[in-house]
Every structure is written in C-alpha cells, then in structure tokens.
Design an enzyme around this catalytic site. Structure first.
Site, PDB file in Angstrom:
ATOM      1  N   ASP A 120       0.818  -1.215   0.000  1.00  0.00           N
ATOM      2  CA  ASP A 120       0.000   0.000   0.000  1.00  0.00           C
ATOM      3  C   ASP A 120       0.854   1.268   0.000  1.00  0.00           C
ATOM      4  O   ASP A 120       2.038   1.243   0.341  1.00  0.00           O
ATOM      5  CB  ASP A 120      -0.878   0.036   1.259  1.00  0.00           C
ATOM      6  CG  ASP A 120      -2.014  -0.977   1.198  1.00  0.00           C
ATOM      7  OD1 ASP A 120      -2.027  -1.807   0.270  1.00  0.00           O
ATOM      8  OD2 ASP A 120      -2.885  -0.932   2.088  1.00  0.00           O
ATOM      9  N   HIS A 263       3.736  -2.336   3.047  1.00  0.00           N
ATOM     10  CA  HIS A 263       3.745  -0.986   2.459  1.00  0.00           C
ATOM     11  C   HIS A 263       5.013  -0.767   1.633  1.00  0.00           C
ATOM     12  O   HIS A 263       6.106  -1.085   2.096  1.00  0.00           O
ATOM     13  CB  HIS A 263       3.661   0.073   3.561  1.00  0.00           C
ATOM     14  CG  HIS A 263       2.364   0.040   4.312  1.00  0.00           C
ATOM     15  ND1 HIS A 263       2.126  -0.843   5.339  1.00  0.00           N
ATOM     16  CD2 HIS A 263       1.223   0.759   4.150  1.00  0.00           C
ATOM     17  CE1 HIS A 263       0.892  -0.660   5.790  1.00  0.00           C
ATOM     18  NE2 HIS A 263       0.316   0.306   5.089  1.00  0.00           N
TER      19      HIS A 263
END
Ligand SMILES: [Zn+2]
Length: 312
Positions: A120, A263
């Site tokens: 992400d 991430h």
C-alpha cells in the site's frame, strides 16, 4: 510504355502508398484509445489496412517497398500495443461475483496453497523500485494499492509497476482518515482511478480503504461503484515494527488464500524492503505459491465452479 504513362503510374503508386501510410499511422495512434473507450471490433480494420498496404506486383519501386515496410511495422506495433493493453486490463480485474463485496481472505480448496502479497501507499521513490526488483528476482506478481497524489508525483514508477505485470488497486487520492459524504468519496476514489487509467491503461476494480476503515463513507461509495473492497488477513505491521517481528507477524498469520498487508510507500519502508526476501523464502518453503488478488479470486471462483459441478 510511354514516358508520360510511366510518370503517371509512378505518381499513382506514390499516392496510393502515401494514403496507406497516413491511414495506417492514424489507425496505429487511435486503435489503443478506441480499444480502451469502446472495445471496437478490430479484425475488419486490420484486414483493410493490410489489403491497402500490399504492394502491387508490377511496382518494384524502392519508394513503395519502403512505405510497405513502414506500414507493416506500424500494423505489428499496433497489434503488440493491443495485446499489452488487453493484458494490462485483465491483470487488475476481479471476477464479477466479487465486485461490490468486501474481501478479507480468498477461500481455496485444500489442495491449493496460495497467498497474495499486497503493498500500500505507493508509488514511492526508491522503495517501490527496490520491492519491484525483489519480486522480479523471485518471479512473483503482487498487488499494489496506490494513493492518487503519490502516483501523480511518481508516474514513471507507477508505469514500471504495471509493466512488470502486477495488479493495481485504488487507495484514495489523499489517504486521510475522515468522514466522507458521497461527493467527497467520489473525489477521492474517482480521481485516483482516472489517473491510474490515464497513466497506465489500468481500469481497476479493487479498492482498499486507508487504515482499513469501512464506515467513513469511502468503502460504501466504492461498493456502490462495483469495486471489490479488498482488506487483508495478515498484517505485517511493517510501519511500526522491526524487521524481525515484521517477518514473524506475516508468518504467524499466513494461511492459504491469505492476503498479506505491507507498504512500499507513504514513509520510510527500508524495513519492508529488508524483510521481503526472507518472507518470500519462508512462505515458499512452506509450499505457498504467490498470486495477485485478482488471481486469488479467479482461483476461488474456479474452486466454486468445480464444487458445483461435482455436486450435480
Ligand atoms: Zn494506506
């Protein structure tokens, strides 16, 4: 043949070739756009261009040959672009039955052990590229949920992610934890999807709400717009833990059909980059294959269909 006739024939040949070259060039430019916008049938147009571009036998002029070659190259180029565009669209599309639903986990039959790595908050300078390199070395396709404003800052990195064959989802424009009315949610989600399509050709049908918040108006809007709202089943907590515990977090929660949250952007992701090769090696050691979220859902759909056939 008189000199005048020969001159006329040459001029005629030149005009035919010139028109064919121009037509073909224009088609080459507009085909991909047409394909994205309207999905028009292509065979007849291709056939026409090929027919026009065939050199006539009694015209051994080098000019004609040169044009023909250019036309053939252009046709080949357009076909390549189309195939690429089709592949790009497919790689981020989830099956219809999952659109408008919330997914935390894929449900696979016991013979298949698959897991989806998701990243992400990118695209992000340096760390996204480092993660792409690790994924490439390991021949793995993953799923990236992009923040619109970061994609705007790093469009080339976004294009690299798509070119490498990974799947793309929408993670809002601003990545804020607010309440949204429909207008605000539309701006966050539609704006991001438009930029993704504009820069990469991807039409994504996946949305992941920032912070996993499902009740602030974003997820509701996304579902209304037929996105699959993709959550996760294994949180690495890579934004707050050290590399070792990050690996442990993933391994402890990993199971077949799982969706792992990590991430690649939004801050310093050096720990994620450091942990990723280990995570991949350990999961592989446990017999997992790595799939994108759309692939995972296609597998689930297949399993369901097989079950239904077996029951009949
Ligand atoms: Zn996020």
């Amino acid at each position: 043949m008189t000199k005048l006739k020969l001159l006329w024939r040459r001029r005629k040949n030149f005009i035919v070739a010139f028109m064919a070259a121009t037509g073909s060039f224009l088609l080459g430019v507009t085909w991909p756009i047409n394909f994205l916008r309207a999905n028009q049938p292509l065979q007849p147009i291709q056939a026409q261009v090929l027919a026009v571009s065939q050199p006539q036998e009694q015209q051994p002029m080098s000019t004609i040959n040169k044009f023909s070659k250019a036309i053939a190259n252009r046709v080949e180029f357009s076909q390549q672009s189309l195939a690429q565009l089709q592949a790009i669209r497919f790689q981020s599309a989830v099956p219809g039955q999952f659109q408008g639903t919330t997914i935390r986990h894929g449900k696979l039959n016991s013979q298949r052990k698959a897991i989806a790595l998701t990243f992400d908050d990118g695209p992000w300078p340096k760390t996204t590229t480092q993660i792409l390199d690790i994924l490439k070395e390991n021949n793995i396709k993953a799923t990236f949920f992009w923040v619109g404003k970061y994609l705007k800052n790093s469009p080339e990195i976004g294009q690299q992610v798509v070119a490498a064959g990974h799947a793309i989802g929408n993670h809002t424009w601003n990545h804020e934890y607010l309440q949204y009315n429909e207008y605000g949610a539309a701006r966050e989600i539609d704006g991001t999807s438009s930029l993704i399509e504009e820069l990469t050709g991807v039409q994504t049908s996946m949305f992941r709400p920032p912070g996993g918040i499902l009740n602030n108006g974003l997820a509701t809007y996304a579902q209304k717009k037929n996105y699959a709202v993709v959550m996760w089943s294994a949180d690495s907590f890579d934004w707050r833990t050290l590399t070792e515990s990050l690996i442990d977090n993933v391994m402890r929660q990993a199971n077949s059909g799982g969706i792992v949250l990590m991430h690649d952007g939004g801050g310093n992701r050096a720990r994620t980059v450091k942990a990723l090769p280990d995570i991949i090696a350990r999961l592989r050691n446990e017999g997992y294959i790595f799939v994108t979220v759309p692939e995972l859902l296609h597998m689930q759909e297949q399993d369901l269909q097989q079950q239904e056939t077996a029951q009949q």
